[in-house]
Design an enzyme around this catalytic site. Sequence first.
Site, mmCIF file in Angstrom:
data_model
loop_
_atom_site.group_PDB
_atom_site.id
_atom_site.type_symbol
_atom_site.label_atom_id
_atom_site.label_comp_id
_atom_site.label_asym_id
_atom_site.label_seq_id
_atom_site.Cartn_x
_atom_site.Cartn_y
_atom_site.Cartn_z
ATOM 1 N N HIS A 184 3.207 0.574 -6.238
ATOM 2 C CA HIS A 184 4.493 0.392 -5.523
ATOM 3 C C HIS A 184 4.642 -1.080 -5.173
ATOM 4 C CE1 HIS A 184 7.686 2.013 -2.616
ATOM 5 N NE2 HIS A 184 7.778 0.690 -2.600
ATOM 6 N N HIS B 217 7.439 -4.600 -4.965
ATOM 7 C CA HIS B 217 8.743 -5.290 -5.074
ATOM 8 C C HIS B 217 8.483 -6.707 -5.564
ATOM 9 C CE1 HIS B 217 10.925 -2.161 -2.774
ATOM 10 N NE2 HIS B 217 9.741 -1.992 -2.212
ATOM 11 N N LEU B 218 9.042 -7.032 -6.719
ATOM 12 C CA LEU B 218 8.842 -8.383 -7.275
ATOM 13 C C LEU B 218 10.072 -9.267 -7.136
ATOM 14 C CD1 LEU B 218 6.792 -7.931 -10.589
ATOM 15 C CD2 LEU B 218 6.025 -8.931 -8.430
ATOM 16 N N ARG B 219 11.228 -8.658 -6.796
ATOM 17 C CA ARG B 219 12.491 -9.424 -6.709
ATOM 18 C C ARG B 219 12.836 -10.030 -8.079
ATOM 19 N NH1 ARG B 219 12.755 -6.484 -2.298
ATOM 20 N NH2 ARG B 219 11.881 -7.436 -0.428
ATOM 21 N N ASN C 81 15.020 -2.025 -6.645
ATOM 22 C CA ASN C 81 16.082 -2.274 -5.646
ATOM 23 C C ASN C 81 16.501 -3.743 -5.599
ATOM 24 O OD1 ASN C 81 13.632 -3.020 -4.396
ATOM 25 N ND2 ASN C 81 14.402 -2.586 -2.342
ATOM 26 N N LYS D 40 13.404 5.979 -8.991
ATOM 27 C CA LYS D 40 13.187 5.799 -7.554
ATOM 28 C C LYS D 40 14.363 6.377 -6.784
ATOM 29 C CE LYS D 40 11.358 4.336 -3.744
ATOM 30 N NZ LYS D 40 11.065 3.010 -3.218
ATOM 31 N N HIS E 122 11.504 7.375 -1.477
ATOM 32 C CA HIS E 122 11.497 6.755 -0.148
ATOM 33 C C HIS E 122 11.875 7.883 0.807
ATOM 34 C CE1 HIS E 122 12.026 3.294 2.696
ATOM 35 N NE2 HIS E 122 12.540 4.308 3.371
ATOM 36 N N HIS F 218 4.661 5.271 0.190
ATOM 37 C CA HIS F 218 4.308 4.652 1.478
ATOM 38 C C HIS F 218 4.357 5.646 2.650
ATOM 39 C CE1 HIS F 218 8.663 4.383 1.533
ATOM 40 N NE2 HIS F 218 8.707 3.328 0.768
ATOM 41 N N LEU G 294 9.851 -0.727 6.436
ATOM 42 C CA LEU G 294 10.361 0.642 6.455
ATOM 43 C C LEU G 294 9.630 1.466 5.402
ATOM 44 C CD1 LEU G 294 14.177 -0.016 6.890
ATOM 45 C CD2 LEU G 294 12.634 1.072 8.533
ATOM 46 N N ASP H 3 3.554 -1.694 -1.526
ATOM 47 C CA ASP H 3 4.919 -1.905 -1.016
ATOM 48 C C ASP H 3 5.110 -3.358 -0.606
ATOM 49 O OD1 ASP H 3 7.531 -1.267 -0.505
ATOM 50 O OD2 ASP H 3 7.154 -0.379 1.463
ATOM 51 N N HIS I 251 10.237 -11.317 1.728
ATOM 52 C CA HIS I 251 11.484 -11.849 2.295
ATOM 53 C C HIS I 251 11.160 -13.241 2.820
ATOM 54 C CE1 HIS I 251 13.848 -8.096 2.352
ATOM 55 N NE2 HIS I 251 12.717 -7.484 2.662
ATOM 56 N N ALA J 105 13.454 -5.836 6.735
ATOM 57 C CA ALA J 105 12.262 -4.985 6.669
ATOM 58 C C ALA J 105 11.477 -5.318 5.408
ATOM 59 C CB ALA J 105 12.685 -3.515 6.639
HETATM 60 O O1 DOR Z 1 10.122 -2.488 4.304
HETATM 61 C C1 DOR Z 1 10.639 -2.264 3.230
HETATM 62 N N1 DOR Z 1 11.062 -3.256 2.427
HETATM 63 N N2 DOR Z 1 10.823 -0.995 2.863
HETATM 64 C C2 DOR Z 1 11.527 -0.682 1.772
HETATM 65 O O2 DOR Z 1 11.659 0.477 1.499
HETATM 66 C C3 DOR Z 1 12.156 -1.729 0.957
HETATM 67 C C4 DOR Z 1 11.463 -2.991 1.091
HETATM 68 C C5 DOR Z 1 12.253 -4.165 0.544
HETATM 69 O O3 DOR Z 1 12.742 -4.049 -0.590
HETATM 70 O O4 DOR Z 1 12.334 -5.187 1.197
HETATM 71 ZN ZN ZN Z 2 9.115 -0.251 -1.320
#
Ligand code: DOR
Ligand code: ZN
Length: 349
Positions: A15, A17-19, A43, A100, A137, A175, A220, A248, A252, A264
């Site tokens: 799980h 997130h690479l952006r 996302n 997802k 999620h 998560h 989150l 996860d 940011h 988050a």
């Molecule tokens: O804390 C989180 N950040 N929870 C998520 O489900 C998404 C993630 C994000 O993409 O920043």
């Molecule tokens: Zn996530």
Amino acid sequence: MSTNSITITQPDDWHLHLRDGEALKAVAPFTAKQFARAIIMPNLNPPVTTVIRAVEYLDEILAAVDGSDFEPLMTLYLTDNTSPQEIIAARKSCFIKALKLYPAGATTNSDAGVSDLKKCTKTLEEMQKSALPLLIHGEATGSQVDIFDREKVFIDKTLIPLTQQFPDLKIVFEHITTKDAADFVQQSGNNIAATITPQHLLFNRNALFQGGLNPHHYCLPVLKRNSHQQALLNIIRSGSHKFFLGTDSAPHARHKKESACGCAGIFSAHAAIEIYTSIFEQQNALDKLEAFASFNGPDFYGLPRNSKTVTLIKKSWQIPDEYDLGPDKIVPFLAGQTINWSLASTNDT
Ligand code: DOR
Ligand code: ZN
């Protein structure tokens, strides 16, 4: 007995997130130096909803880890309008490993998420048939639901009915943060598994308020009370094959976290395997680390286990206060703290 070195099959992150753009270029190498593969969350803004878009994103990731063997495992973002044909295309693509589910409004870039699962019946039927996992999620949305109860309400109102309607659908409850979720997964069939993040193992909700409001512990689903943290630690000590590593890691920029309305997400990719190793050691469960990090995930997804190994050694180092994130800065998980495991090498066997 103290252990000074541990060699395990190379782990995967189930799980991540690479952006995209500059942030992707900054964070992807951290993951590629530790993990063989990672499940890439879709996302982005706009989200990755089609196979065609996923190919472009895959190319962008591969360019960002140029020269490494890292394999991104792509996912599609489920919407009210995802068609059964898209599922067939995803299965045929071979590089898309899952869909997802973000309930609309649950988290970062979830506005295009599913408003009502009833709209996805035909699509979920096709996923069940294709054995394409649904990554969930698991939080109920709606302003009347207390934020600390969102996971439990989701289990009762959405997840249990979903599993009754689609008893063979492969599901990863992502998560997990509560004893309720851990129990639900333990008691379900082998088509249901879960990922656990480092932050939900290390901390409970006190960490959000320790010494003042701490935005770098905000993610989150939000951290829960200590009894839930203990339930997750019990799970990893138990060595259950239904739970596996999913950081996860969700980068940011510093100014987006340290803001009047902070985003988050916790960035942990810089030291993920070292942090998990420290947690398993603290729990006297180092013998359970390899299955959690390197076996249970591929076994669930029906993928081969990795053939390389990684060696971690007991050597302290200090996590930097910040890293570059393109033109911005990012505060990593456990910034400034000393961690006593270091990734020493990755080897062919
Ligand atoms: O804390 C989180 N950040 N929870 C998520 O489900 C998404 C993630 C994000 O993409 O920043
Ligand atoms: Zn996530």
